[in-house]
Design an enzyme around this catalytic site. Structure first.
Site, PDB file in Angstrom:
ATOM      1  N   SER A 124       0.779  -1.369  -0.055  1.00 47.71           N
ATOM      2  CA  SER A 124       0.109  -0.070  -0.157  1.00 47.71           C
ATOM      3  C   SER A 124       1.087   1.101  -0.086  1.00 47.71           C
ATOM      4  O   SER A 124       1.450   1.474  -0.858  1.00 47.71           O
ATOM      5  CB  SER A 124      -1.116  -0.179   1.355  1.00 47.71           C
ATOM      6  OG  SER A 124      -1.914   0.852   1.023  1.00 47.71           O
ATOM      7  N   HIS A 159      -4.513  -1.822  -4.026  1.00 48.82           N
ATOM      8  CA  HIS A 159      -5.617  -2.207  -3.797  1.00 48.82           C
ATOM      9  C   HIS A 159      -6.781  -2.015  -4.761  1.00 48.82           C
ATOM     10  O   HIS A 159      -7.749  -1.615  -4.888  1.00 48.82           O
ATOM     11  CB  HIS A 159      -6.139  -1.346  -2.882  1.00 48.82           C
ATOM     12  CG  HIS A 159      -5.353  -1.146  -1.406  1.00 48.82           C
ATOM     13  ND1 HIS A 159      -5.124  -2.412  -0.696  1.00 48.82           N
ATOM     14  CD2 HIS A 159      -4.878  -0.309  -0.885  1.00 48.82           C
ATOM     15  CE1 HIS A 159      -4.190  -1.881   0.272  1.00 48.82           C
ATOM     16  NE2 HIS A 159      -4.269  -0.564   0.297  1.00 48.82           N
TER      17      HIS A 159
END
Length: 230
Positions: A124, A159
């Site tokens: 991330s 994501h």
């Protein structure tokens, strides 16, 4: 010997059987039987439970340390970071993390570590930080583009299949002027040698990575099948 290596996870859930498989693959990239792994949880404000989960996940497979910047980093920060085989950067606020890193010179230290052969990786925030730009929720849930460290040209988006806004917002941002780049589903790792993508890897069937670019005024997305590890 491979060139400088960076691995970016679109998302990485510690402590699952699938995670263990991809972590074993990651550790093998160091070429060491029991590598020295440094966890950098700056983006999560050094959340204690995240640190514990990381140590638990890698116990018995690596010599694990972690790096705190609060209340201050170690006096020998450069030597400490370069004394590891792999640096893993956790998720959280990319903007806050990079502000702290730049204040303490960590941005230049990780660049030196990368050039010296230390494997840089993360999930991330720890994925997008290595690129020219990234798609982040650091400024709110609407998602924005931000300038990152620029070790790898182009942009990155994590994501990609895990958050509804990620794909359309990344397309909007590329259409609006941030450089094209790479996206990764949760559970997918992008493995770069130097500036070149060597492979996309996952332990979850059906997952993928993507190349997203602006071509003749249109955003084009190309799917890259991820190699399964077990």
């Amino acid at each position: 010997m491979p060139g400088p290596q960076i691995v970016g996870f679109g998302g990485h859930a510690l402590g699952t059987p699938e995670s263990r498989a991809i972590e074993d693959w990651l550790l093998r990239l160091t070429g060491k039987e029991r590598p020295r792994v440094l966890f950098v949880p700056t983006a999560s404000a050094e959340a204690p439970d995240y640190i514990v989960r990381f140590f638990d996940a890698f116990a018995g497979r690596a010599e694990v340390s972690h790096l705190d910047f609060f209340p201050w980093p170690p006096a020998d920060l450069r030597d400490f970071v370069l004394g590891h085989d792999l640096v893993y950067v956790g998720g959280g606020s990319t903007a806050n993390m990079l502000a702290i890193w730049r204040e303490h010179g960590m941005d230049e230290i990780v660049r030196e570590a990368w050039q010296a052969g230390v494997v840089l990786c993360g999930t991330s925030a720890g994925m997008i930080c290595w690129f020219e730009a990234g798609v982040t929720d650091s400024f709110g849930p609407q998602l924005e583009g931000m300038e990152c460290l620029g070790l790898i040209p182009g942009s990155a988006c994590p994501h990609y299949d895990g958050e509804e806004l990620r794909r359309p917002r990344y397309h909007e941002l590329v259409a609006g002027g941030i450089p094209g780049g790479w996206a990764a589903d949760d559970g997918v790792a992008l493995h770069f040698e130097g500036w070149d993508l060597r492979e996309a890897v996952t332990a979850l069937p059906g997952k993928a990575a993507y190349r997203v670019e602006l071509r003749e005024g249109e955003v084009v997305e190309e799917r890259i099948a991820a190699t399964l590890v077990d």
